[in-house]
Design an enzyme around this catalytic site. Sequence first.
Site, short mmCIF file in Angstrom:
data_model
loop_
_atom_site.label_atom_id
_atom_site.label_comp_id
_atom_site.label_asym_id
_atom_site.label_seq_id
_atom_site.Cartn_x
_atom_site.Cartn_y
_atom_site.Cartn_z
N ASP A 16 43.50 17.52 43.93
CA ASP A 16 42.28 18.78 44.13
C ASP A 16 41.09 18.03 43.31
O ASP A 16 41.03 17.64 42.15
CB ASP A 16 42.98 19.83 43.07
CG ASP A 16 41.88 20.99 43.10
OD1 ASP A 16 40.69 20.65 43.65
OD2 ASP A 16 42.18 22.03 42.69
N ILE A 17 40.08 18.03 44.02
CA ILE A 17 38.72 17.19 43.68
C ILE A 17 38.20 17.90 42.43
O ILE A 17 37.45 17.37 41.85
CB ILE A 17 37.84 16.99 44.78
CG1 ILE A 17 36.66 16.16 44.54
CG2 ILE A 17 37.13 18.35 45.28
CD1 ILE A 17 36.03 15.59 45.51
N ASP A 40 34.73 23.70 49.55
CA ASP A 40 33.33 24.37 48.99
C ASP A 40 33.83 25.63 47.91
O ASP A 40 33.29 26.03 46.64
CB ASP A 40 32.60 24.78 50.32
CG ASP A 40 31.55 25.30 49.82
OD1 ASP A 40 30.84 25.30 48.72
OD2 ASP A 40 30.44 25.59 50.76
N SER A 123 34.05 17.21 56.46
CA SER A 123 34.29 17.65 57.92
C SER A 123 35.52 17.92 58.49
O SER A 123 35.62 18.23 59.70
CB SER A 123 33.46 16.66 59.11
OG SER A 123 32.00 17.13 58.96
N GLY A 125 38.16 19.55 57.58
CA GLY A 125 38.87 20.94 57.82
C GLY A 125 38.28 21.84 58.75
O GLY A 125 38.55 21.80 60.03
N TYR A 127 35.42 22.26 59.85
CA TYR A 127 34.52 21.59 60.75
C TYR A 127 35.03 20.77 61.73
O TYR A 127 34.65 20.09 62.97
CB TYR A 127 33.29 20.66 60.02
CG TYR A 127 32.03 21.51 59.88
CD1 TYR A 127 32.30 23.24 59.68
CD2 TYR A 127 31.07 21.02 59.00
CE1 TYR A 127 31.30 23.74 59.15
CE2 TYR A 127 30.02 22.06 58.52
CZ TYR A 127 30.30 23.27 58.58
OH TYR A 127 29.21 24.22 58.12
P1 ADP Z 1 34.51 20.97 56.31
O1 ADP Z 1 33.95 22.36 56.67
O2 ADP Z 1 33.52 19.83 56.06
O3 ADP Z 1 35.54 20.65 57.31
P2 ADP Z 1 36.68 21.85 54.71
O4 ADP Z 1 36.31 22.30 53.13
O5 ADP Z 1 37.11 22.95 55.59
O6 ADP Z 1 35.41 21.34 54.79
O7 ADP Z 1 37.69 20.84 54.57
C1 ADP Z 1 37.26 19.27 54.21
C2 ADP Z 1 38.71 18.70 53.42
O8 ADP Z 1 38.84 19.05 52.24
C3 ADP Z 1 39.80 18.96 54.24
O9 ADP Z 1 40.53 17.87 54.39
C4 ADP Z 1 40.48 19.82 53.37
O10 ADP Z 1 42.02 19.57 53.41
C5 ADP Z 1 39.91 19.48 51.90
N1 ADP Z 1 40.26 20.12 51.05
C6 ADP Z 1 40.06 21.54 50.73
N2 ADP Z 1 40.26 21.76 49.46
C7 ADP Z 1 40.23 20.79 48.50
C8 ADP Z 1 40.30 20.45 47.39
N3 ADP Z 1 40.37 21.55 46.46
N4 ADP Z 1 39.98 19.10 46.66
C9 ADP Z 1 40.09 18.26 47.72
N5 ADP Z 1 39.98 18.33 49.17
C10 ADP Z 1 40.10 19.51 49.60
#
Ligand code: ADP
Length: 178
Positions: A16-17, A40, A123, A125, A127
């Site tokens: 988890d970032i 986000d 992008s 997820g 997107y």
């Molecule tokens: P986008 O709209 O740019 O596609 P998303 O947030 O829907 O953004 O997804 C981008 C990536 O972030 C996906 O691979 C998703 O699994 C990942 N992601 C979602 N939550 C977290 C988190 N807490 N930490 C790291 N990566 C995450």
Amino acid sequence: MEQEINASTLILSCGDITKESTDAIVNAANSGLVGGGGVDGAIHRAGGPEIMQQCRKIGGCPTGKAVITTAGNLKAKYVIHTVGPRYYDGTGKEAALLKSAYHESLKLASTKHLKSIAFPAISTGAYGYPIHEAARIALQTTIEYLKEHQDIQLVRFVLYDHTSYDIFTKELEILLSF
Ligand code: ADP
């Protein structure tokens, strides 16, 4: 997986970032900077309202560009908000815009004299960017940047699930084999 690139270290990890303690974490934001789901939503929830207050002041960010705010309550010092492209069919500017999102984030980190930065898989997820191609662009852009700039000591990709981690690992191995 860990790899030295010139003067820097590139690390792929799973998790988890929002838990990262790098100088900056990167948010996969939307162009209105109004928050959303996925990474986000997680960053705003964990970081608290100060991040959104600064996003409102900035007002927005075009696709392929990046802006910086405080990281609020997070361990990181800053959040770099970048806007990746929405994927349609790959015949438009998707690849160039995804590359630009990574490059502009790294440039902004350099401008702010940051030493470490963590990226999610922008992008891939909501997107809808195909993950293999997105991983290749993310890694290629980062490796190019680190070969040309010595200031950022650590770039970490924080992949949210094992499938993404495995794909990033495979793409990195391919890129390093050239
Ligand atoms: P986008 O709209 O740019 O596609 P998303 O947030 O829907 O953004 O997804 C981008 C990536 O972030 C996906 O691979 C998703 O699994 C990942 N992601 C979602 N939550 C977290 C988190 N807490 N930490 C790291 N990566 C995450």
